[in-house]
Design an enzyme around this catalytic site. Sequence first.
Site, PDB file in Angstrom:
ATOM      1  N   ASP A 259      11.762  -6.048  -4.566  1.00 32.52           N
ATOM      2  CA  ASP A 259      10.941  -4.507  -4.406  1.00 32.52           C
ATOM      3  C   ASP A 259      11.625  -3.900  -5.493  1.00 32.52           C
ATOM      4  O   ASP A 259      12.443  -3.631  -6.714  1.00 32.52           O
ATOM      5  CB  ASP A 259      11.945  -3.841  -3.550  1.00 32.52           C
ATOM      6  CG  ASP A 259      11.516  -2.519  -3.635  1.00 32.52           C
ATOM      7  OD1 ASP A 259      10.745  -1.627  -4.451  1.00 32.52           O
ATOM      8  OD2 ASP A 259      11.722  -2.064  -2.401  1.00 32.52           O
ATOM      9  N   ILE A 260      10.243  -3.139  -6.670  1.00 36.48           N
ATOM     10  CA  ILE A 260      10.372  -3.056  -7.914  1.00 36.48           C
ATOM     11  C   ILE A 260      11.732  -1.624  -7.874  1.00 36.48           C
ATOM     12  O   ILE A 260      12.369  -0.907  -9.375  1.00 36.48           O
ATOM     13  CB  ILE A 260       9.399  -2.581  -8.940  1.00 36.48           C
ATOM     14  CG1 ILE A 260       9.901  -2.489 -10.384  1.00 36.48           C
ATOM     15  CG2 ILE A 260       8.905  -1.117  -8.123  1.00 36.48           C
ATOM     16  CD1 ILE A 260       8.046  -2.005 -11.263  1.00 36.48           C
TER      17      ILE A 260
ATOM     18  N   ASN B  41      -2.387   7.012  -9.636  1.00 37.34           N
ATOM     19  CA  ASN B  41      -3.414   7.462  -9.501  1.00 37.34           C
ATOM     20  C   ASN B  41      -3.636   8.682 -10.550  1.00 37.34           C
ATOM     21  O   ASN B  41      -2.351   9.019 -11.592  1.00 37.34           O
ATOM     22  CB  ASN B  41      -4.408   8.217  -8.389  1.00 37.34           C
ATOM     23  CG  ASN B  41      -3.481   9.146  -7.722  1.00 37.34           C
ATOM     24  OD1 ASN B  41      -3.783   9.973  -7.985  1.00 37.34           O
ATOM     25  ND2 ASN B  41      -2.481   8.772  -6.347  1.00 37.34           N
TER      26      ASN B  41
ATOM     27  N   ASP C 150       3.048   3.046  -5.136  1.00 34.30           N
ATOM     28  CA  ASP C 150       3.302   4.572  -5.857  1.00 34.30           C
ATOM     29  C   ASP C 150       4.336   4.699  -4.872  1.00 34.30           C
ATOM     30  O   ASP C 150       5.168   5.880  -5.140  1.00 34.30           O
ATOM     31  CB  ASP C 150       2.176   5.096  -6.180  1.00 34.30           C
ATOM     32  CG  ASP C 150       1.980   6.450  -6.794  1.00 34.30           C
ATOM     33  OD1 ASP C 150       3.029   6.937  -7.174  1.00 34.30           O
ATOM     34  OD2 ASP C 150       1.001   7.030  -6.950  1.00 34.30           O
TER      35      ASP C 150
ATOM     36  N   SER D 255      -3.039  -2.312  -9.861  1.00 35.21           N
ATOM     37  CA  SER D 255      -4.391  -2.103  -9.458  1.00 35.21           C
ATOM     38  C   SER D 255      -4.558  -3.712  -8.847  1.00 35.21           C
ATOM     39  O   SER D 255      -5.455  -3.773  -8.142  1.00 35.21           O
ATOM     40  CB  SER D 255      -5.550  -2.355 -11.072  1.00 35.21           C
ATOM     41  OG  SER D 255      -5.878  -1.082 -11.342  1.00 35.21           O
ATOM     42  N   THR D 256      -4.187  -3.860  -8.767  1.00 32.28           N
ATOM     43  CA  THR D 256      -3.955  -5.836  -7.413  1.00 32.28           C
ATOM     44  C   THR D 256      -4.034  -5.258  -5.813  1.00 32.28           C
ATOM     45  O   THR D 256      -4.535  -6.258  -5.017  1.00 32.28           O
ATOM     46  CB  THR D 256      -3.677  -7.102  -8.081  1.00 32.28           C
ATOM     47  OG1 THR D 256      -2.079  -6.722  -7.646  1.00 32.28           O
ATOM     48  CG2 THR D 256      -3.623  -7.451  -9.346  1.00 32.28           C
ATOM     49  N   GLY D 257      -3.652  -4.063  -6.087  1.00 32.36           N
ATOM     50  CA  GLY D 257      -3.219  -3.819  -4.459  1.00 32.36           C
ATOM     51  C   GLY D 257      -4.891  -3.058  -3.513  1.00 32.36           C
ATOM     52  O   GLY D 257      -5.497  -2.841  -3.594  1.00 32.36           O
ATOM     53  N   ILE D 258      -4.202  -1.409  -3.233  1.00 29.48           N
ATOM     54  CA  ILE D 258      -5.398  -0.995  -3.582  1.00 29.48           C
ATOM     55  C   ILE D 258      -6.637  -0.498  -3.676  1.00 29.48           C
ATOM     56  O   ILE D 258      -7.711  -0.469  -3.898  1.00 29.48           O
ATOM     57  CB  ILE D 258      -4.370   0.425  -3.144  1.00 29.48           C
ATOM     58  CG1 ILE D 258      -3.208   0.726  -1.995  1.00 29.48           C
ATOM     59  CG2 ILE D 258      -5.263   2.009  -2.924  1.00 29.48           C
ATOM     60  CD1 ILE D 258      -2.647   1.892  -1.679  1.00 29.48           C
ATOM     61  N   TYR D 259      -6.223  -0.816  -5.398  1.00 29.18           N
ATOM     62  CA  TYR D 259      -7.813  -0.766  -6.225  1.00 29.18           C
ATOM     63  C   TYR D 259      -8.396  -1.839  -6.310  1.00 29.18           C
ATOM     64  O   TYR D 259      -9.363  -2.208  -7.225  1.00 29.18           O
ATOM     65  CB  TYR D 259      -6.860  -0.114  -7.465  1.00 29.18           C
ATOM     66  CG  TYR D 259      -7.041   1.066  -7.461  1.00 29.18           C
ATOM     67  CD1 TYR D 259      -7.388   2.365  -6.710  1.00 29.18           C
ATOM     68  CD2 TYR D 259      -6.249   1.668  -9.599  1.00 29.18           C
ATOM     69  CE1 TYR D 259      -6.992   3.496  -6.769  1.00 29.18           C
ATOM     70  CE2 TYR D 259      -5.794   3.722  -9.299  1.00 29.18           C
ATOM     71  CZ  TYR D 259      -6.565   4.056  -8.391  1.00 29.18           C
ATOM     72  OH  TYR D 259      -5.977   4.731  -8.251  1.00 29.18           O
TER      73      TYR D 259
END
Length: 176
Positions: A10-11, A24, A34, A121-125
């Site tokens: 977890d970052i 975004n 985010d 970008s590899t999740g929701i995007y």
Amino acid sequence: MGSIEVIDADITTLRVDAIVNAANERLRGGGGVDGAIHRAGGPAVLEDCRRVVPDGARLPTGEAIATTAGDLPARLVVHTVGPVYAAAGDDAPALLRSCYERSLAVAAEEGCRSIAFPSISTGIYGYPVDDASRIAMDVLTAHVDAGQEPSVVTMCCFGEDDRAVYQQALEDLRTG
Ligand code: AR6
């Protein structure tokens, strides 16, 4: 000498100079990493986001900007905006590359020596993680090999599957 490490974590728990947020263009929080960063960082992060990107303004896709990290163990958050894969078309690879490059440049301007990235970008995007991992590791290895700061780079994946994909991309680059 610099270093690159690929981890599953977890970052928001990382004690590094800068953690990168996959934000975004409005910079008012959201889901995914985010949401986790704003929850853990507290209201100071959102307040600083309002300062750096005022209401009605936006941070262009591929750009990056720093704010306080609030209650996070990191010193600051570098917010970047990844491409929406389905909308970006042929521009997607260059925009994703720019996210990593601009985040490194902003962190360097802020005097950071260590930085951690999520899988932008590899999740929701919707960016395919295989393709995204090759772009990310290409930028990060070039940066570290050039001896630039921040020199301690962590690729912080969320889950073992993603960690293995990024680790493989790193090894593919290292072995040519
Ligand atoms: N630590 C590390 N990685 C995480 C964490 C975490 N705590 N939580 C999720 N991830 P995403 P995007 C991973 O969707 O695709 C937001 O609403 C996640 O598993 O967070 O760039 C923004 O406001 C995935 O691998 O970001 C934007 O509107 C990676 O972080 C939009 O989502 C990125 O997934 C940005 O979408």
